[in-house]
Design a protein around this motif. Sequence first.
Motif, mmCIF file in Angstrom:
data_model
loop_
_atom_site.group_PDB
_atom_site.id
_atom_site.type_symbol
_atom_site.label_atom_id
_atom_site.label_comp_id
_atom_site.label_asym_id
_atom_site.label_seq_id
_atom_site.Cartn_x
_atom_site.Cartn_y
_atom_site.Cartn_z
ATOM 1 N N GLU A 99 0.819 -1.217 0.000
ATOM 2 C CA GLU A 99 0.000 0.000 0.000
ATOM 3 C C GLU A 99 0.852 1.268 0.000
ATOM 4 O O GLU A 99 0.418 2.298 -0.506
ATOM 5 N N ALA A 100 2.042 1.194 0.536
ATOM 6 C CA ALA A 100 2.940 2.358 0.558
ATOM 7 C C ALA A 100 3.595 2.601 -0.799
ATOM 8 O O ALA A 100 4.275 3.600 -0.987
ATOM 9 N N GLY A 101 3.397 1.686 -1.714
ATOM 10 C CA GLY A 101 3.934 1.868 -3.054
ATOM 11 C C GLY A 101 5.295 1.235 -3.271
ATOM 12 O O GLY A 101 5.909 1.426 -4.314
ATOM 13 N N LEU A 102 5.782 0.468 -2.311
ATOM 14 C CA LEU A 102 7.107 -0.135 -2.438
ATOM 15 C C LEU A 102 7.143 -1.284 -3.445
ATOM 16 O O LEU A 102 8.210 -1.719 -3.845
ATOM 17 N N PHE A 103 5.972 -1.763 -3.856
ATOM 18 C CA PHE A 103 5.902 -2.814 -4.863
ATOM 19 C C PHE A 103 5.575 -2.248 -6.238
ATOM 20 O O PHE A 103 5.582 -2.981 -7.223
ATOM 21 N N ASP A 104 5.287 -0.955 -6.314
ATOM 22 C CA ASP A 104 4.820 -0.358 -7.563
ATOM 23 C C ASP A 104 5.804 -0.473 -8.715
ATOM 24 O O ASP A 104 5.405 -0.537 -9.866
ATOM 25 N N ASP A 105 7.087 -0.502 -8.411
ATOM 26 C CA ASP A 105 8.091 -0.575 -9.473
ATOM 27 C C ASP A 105 8.556 -1.995 -9.754
ATOM 28 O O ASP A 105 9.424 -2.206 -10.586
ATOM 29 N N LEU A 106 7.991 -2.954 -9.044
ATOM 30 C CA LEU A 106 8.364 -4.355 -9.254
ATOM 31 C C LEU A 106 7.336 -5.020 -10.151
ATOM 32 O O LEU A 106 6.154 -5.010 -9.845
ATOM 33 N N HIS A 107 7.795 -5.591 -11.236
ATOM 34 C CA HIS A 107 6.867 -6.233 -12.168
ATOM 35 C C HIS A 107 7.092 -7.735 -12.228
ATOM 36 O O HIS A 107 6.658 -8.393 -13.162
ATOM 37 N N ASP A 108 7.767 -8.276 -11.224
ATOM 38 C CA ASP A 108 8.042 -9.700 -11.236
ATOM 39 C C ASP A 108 6.820 -10.500 -10.793
ATOM 40 O O ASP A 108 5.803 -9.946 -10.392
ATOM 41 N N GLY A 109 6.922 -11.819 -10.888
ATOM 42 C CA GLY A 109 5.803 -12.685 -10.528
ATOM 43 C C GLY A 109 5.389 -12.554 -9.079
ATOM 44 O O GLY A 109 4.211 -12.682 -8.736
ATOM 45 N N PHE A 110 6.350 -12.290 -8.216
ATOM 46 C CA PHE A 110 6.074 -12.124 -6.790
ATOM 47 C C PHE A 110 5.133 -10.940 -6.564
ATOM 48 O O PHE A 110 4.103 -11.054 -5.896
ATOM 49 N N ALA A 111 5.473 -9.794 -7.131
ATOM 50 C CA ALA A 111 4.652 -8.584 -6.971
ATOM 51 C C ALA A 111 3.288 -8.778 -7.619
ATOM 52 O O ALA A 111 2.259 -8.398 -7.054
ATOM 53 N N ARG A 112 3.271 -9.352 -8.807
ATOM 54 C CA ARG A 112 1.984 -9.593 -9.495
ATOM 55 C C ARG A 112 1.101 -10.522 -8.668
ATOM 56 O O ARG A 112 -0.106 -10.326 -8.580
ATOM 57 N N GLY A 113 1.714 -11.535 -8.051
ATOM 58 C CA GLY A 113 0.946 -12.459 -7.216
ATOM 59 C C GLY A 113 0.328 -11.770 -6.011
ATOM 60 O O GLY A 113 -0.829 -12.023 -5.669
#
Length: 95
Positions: free
Chosen positions: A51-65
């Motif tokens: 929610e803080a946006g720390l995953f916003d720049d990650l496009h890997d399978g982990f983040a998508r999951g």
Amino acid sequence: MSKTTRNTKSKQDAEGSVGRYLADQRRLRKISLDELATLTKIPRRSLERLEAGLFDDLHDGFARGFVRTVAQALGLDSEDAVMRLMREPPEDAVE
């Protein structure tokens, strides 16, 4: 900065961040982070980071999951949520 520019910028920011989008949707549904953690089996700390946006720049399978799982738990279209993530440029693509 004019009022129109500020409104446009804040609307773009809200629409552009998948973390912010998911946080807003969670709040609209009056679901706490603890409840969401229980529903998704994702640790609260990871949900806070999402929610803080720390995953916003990650496009890997982990983040998508993570995005897909949270969207499903909130009753959202999970593919739409993942597409919001994919529209965001990866951090290394920004000059």
